[in-house]
Design an enzyme around this catalytic site. Structure first.
Site, PDB file in Angstrom:
ATOM      1  CB  SER A 208      82.305  55.059  35.160  1.00 23.71           C
ATOM      2  OG  SER A 208      81.841  53.956  34.673  1.00 23.71           O
TER       3      SER A 208
ATOM      4  CG  ASN B 187      80.232  43.890  41.052  1.00 26.46           C
ATOM      5  OD1 ASN B 187      80.290  44.917  40.540  1.00 26.46           O
ATOM      6  ND2 ASN B 187      79.616  43.392  41.932  1.00 26.46           N
TER       7      ASN B 187
ATOM      8  CB  THR C 289     127.306  65.250  49.601  1.00 26.16           C
ATOM      9  OG1 THR C 289     128.335  66.133  50.033  1.00 26.16           O
ATOM     10  CG2 THR C 289     128.025  63.905  49.050  1.00 26.16           C
ATOM     11  CG  HIS C 290     125.466  68.435  52.282  1.00 25.30           C
ATOM     12  ND1 HIS C 290     124.467  68.248  53.126  1.00 25.30           N
ATOM     13  CD2 HIS C 290     126.185  67.560  52.344  1.00 25.30           C
ATOM     14  CE1 HIS C 290     125.060  67.279  53.943  1.00 25.30           C
ATOM     15  NE2 HIS C 290     126.154  66.898  53.711  1.00 25.30           N
TER      16      HIS C 290
ATOM     17  CB  SER D 111     110.695  83.925  27.471  1.00 30.39           C
ATOM     18  OG  SER D 111     110.082  85.460  27.954  1.00 30.39           O
TER      19      SER D 111
ATOM     20  CE  LYS E 207     113.798  82.907  31.117  1.00 33.78           C
ATOM     21  NZ  LYS E 207     114.495  82.366  32.263  1.00 33.78           N
TER      22      LYS E 207
ATOM     23  CG  ASN F 265     112.538  79.428  29.911  1.00 27.98           C
ATOM     24  OD1 ASN F 265     113.566  79.640  30.383  1.00 27.98           O
ATOM     25  ND2 ASN F 265     111.404  80.134  29.652  1.00 27.98           N
TER      26      ASN F 265
ATOM     27  CE1 TYR G 182      82.862  47.947  41.795  1.00 27.28           C
ATOM     28  CE2 TYR G 182      80.729  48.239  42.333  1.00 27.28           C
ATOM     29  CZ  TYR G 182      81.663  48.799  41.657  1.00 27.28           C
ATOM     30  OH  TYR G 182      81.690  49.931  40.834  1.00 27.28           O
TER      31      TYR G 182
ATOM     32  CD  GLN H 244      81.515  54.113  38.230  1.00 28.62           C
ATOM     33  OE1 GLN H 244      81.088  53.210  37.665  1.00 28.62           O
ATOM     34  NE2 GLN H 244      80.841  55.398  38.143  1.00 28.62           N
TER      35      GLN H 244
ATOM     36  CE  LYS I 227      87.077  50.950  36.001  1.00 27.96           C
ATOM     37  NZ  LYS I 227      86.204  51.411  37.279  1.00 27.96           N
TER      38      LYS I 227
END
Ligand code: ARG
Length: 461
Positions: free
Chosen positions: A24, A111, A156-157, A278, A284, A286, A318, A323, A326
């Site tokens: 790890s 642990n 709305t919508h 672009s 463009k 973006n 454990y 492990q 993370k």
């Protein structure tokens, strides 16, 4: 050969596959600061309790400081044989100070060590994220203050609904971020218990002082149950859950920035510094940063899901599955921190095209509700009937391609004889937003009031 830390009972060392799947260190080296801090607190406690000779405890602490200095300048070495940050640090400590280093792991297991380190890391990260969110809130209140009276269509919508003020719209996000901060705060309060001293799973027979390490590491109290303490990852899930909810808010904001920056909308110009071009289309510009904030929210939700599924069904205490806690936490934290910074830059640096917004509010029949409300208030017409009359007015205006207040009084009276000249006072977008002065409504005065409160909440003037 066999492993230097635990190889005593093994006839042969781990295979290449075992070493690779077990390691790890490639990711948990991110815990090095917390690991050193927790080890120093543990060593000081062992010395104070006479579990380890004072001179050895001192040598260990000084050695750990040297290891930290090396990590700071050279980074953390990645040796799969040393598995993780805990054994990597202990092994370097052994090289630096010799046999005394072997006393550090007394009354401790990886642990409780990893549970402690990880809580400390999440706590530090919550504090960093909170600072970022506060800066984002500052951007919202300052832009909202500038635009408390700027009128835009409310949707709305995604269909034009009623006029609102841009300041009100921005302050909606201020409120969301305030809730996000409180969720992180809650998570921080709950996580701030110290697992160190739980050892492998059952506690220890050594006369440790858990209060001493708890205080040294800034925890509020020691955890109450050793089995729970080493197998609990609720704190990471709380963190990911708060992270995911915050990411959803940022994603909705990002989506609005993207739509608003599109040419047909033209509500907003994003700063060049947070846009890209672009390689084929020269015109463009973006909104990539906003698109990536929207995209990152998906990955962050995936991180939350990943850890929930990892934890589901694990027996106490454990298991090595843990492990895998993370990577999703580190990934989500990094993505959220970047997303917050990007949105803060976009809000602080955006140019709002207020004429365009106002025009869109005027052309979308956004004041139709105001006409209906006027019929109710001034002519005592039941709302349902007023709704119907207004619908007819919108239909007529739409057929002519004009705004409601461009219809003549004759036209309006042709729909309902009770309408008189006073109606025009209700049809402007200014009158519409000014009328919505209920607590928390969009009226410019209400927005200014909330902006002032928010400034006080943030401690800025
Ligand atoms: N690297 C491990 C982890 O992150 C540390 C704990 C190892 N504990 C153990 N019993 N093998 O989970």
């Amino acid at each position: 050969g066999s492993n230097a830390m635990w190889g005593g009972r093994f006839a042969e060392g781990p295979s290449a596959i075992m070493r690779e799947i077990n390691a790890s260190i490639p990711f948990d080296k991110a815990l090095w600061r917390q690991d050193i801090a927790a080890s120093k607190a543990h060593a000081a406690m062992l010395g104070a309790q006479g579990i380890v000779a004072a001179a050895d405890a001192e040598a260990i602490i000084e050695g750990l400081e040297r290891v930290a200095a090396e990590y700071e300048t050279d980074g953390v070495p990645e040796d799969w044989d040393l598995e993780d940050i805990h054994m990597t640090t202990e092994s370097r400590l052994a090289e630096l100070i010799g046999p005394a280093s072997g006393r550090l792991h007394t009354a401790r297991s990886r642990n409780d060590q990893v549970a402690t380190d990880f809580r400390l890391w999440v706590r530090d990260t919550i504090d960093q994220i909170d600072r970022g969110l506060e800066a984002l809130q500052v951007a919202f209140v300052s832009r909202a203050g500038e635009h408390a009276g700027s009128i835009m269509p409310g949707f709305t919508h995604l269909q034009t609904a009623q006029p609102v003020t841009l300041g009100h719209h921005l302050m909606a996000y201020y409120e969301m971020i305030a809730r996000d901060r409180s969720r992180f705060y809650d998570a921080r309060v709950r996580l701030n218990k110290c697992p160190l001293g739980s050892a492998a799973l059952a506690g220890t027979g050594f006369p440790i002082d858990r209060l001493m390490t708890t205080q040294a590491l800034g925890f509020d109290a020691p955890t109450a149950n050793s089995l729970d303490a080493v197998s609990d990852r609720d704190f990471a899930l709380d963190f990911l859950s708060a992270t995911a909810q915050c990411a959803l808010h940022l994603s909705r904001l990002a989506e609005e920035m993207i739509v608003w920056a599109s040419q047909p909308f033209g509500f907003i110009r994003l700063p060049d510094s947070l846009s890209t071009g672009s390689s084929i289309m020269p015109q463009k510009k973006n909104p990539d940063a906003a698109e990536l904030v929207r995209g990152h929210a998906g990955r962050i939700v995936g991180c939350l899901t990943a850890l929930m599924v990892t934890m589901k069904g694990l027996p106490l205490a454990y298991s090595k599955d843990m492990q895998d806690d993370k990577p999703p936490v580190f990934e989500a934290a990094g993505l959220l921190a970047l997303s917050i910074a990007a949105m803060e830059g976009m809000i602080a640096g955006a140019t709002f095209n207020v004429e365009r917004m106002r025009g869109a509010a005027e052309l979308g029949y956004a004041t139709a509700t105001d006409l209906a409300d006027w019929l109710v208030r001034k002519k005592d017409i039941p709302f349902r009937e007023a709704h119907h009359i207004t619908g007819a007015a919108v239909k007529l205006a739409e057929s002519r391609g004009v705004a409601l207040d461009a219809l003549s009084l004759e036209d309006l009276q042709g729909i309902d004889r009770r309408i008189d000249d006073d109606v025009y006072s209700a049809l402007s977008v200014e009158a519409s937003v000014a009328a919505r002065c209920s607590h928390g409504g969009t009226a410019p005065d209400e927005v200014r009031k909330r902006v002032a409160e928010a400034r006080a909440e943030l401690g800025i003037e």
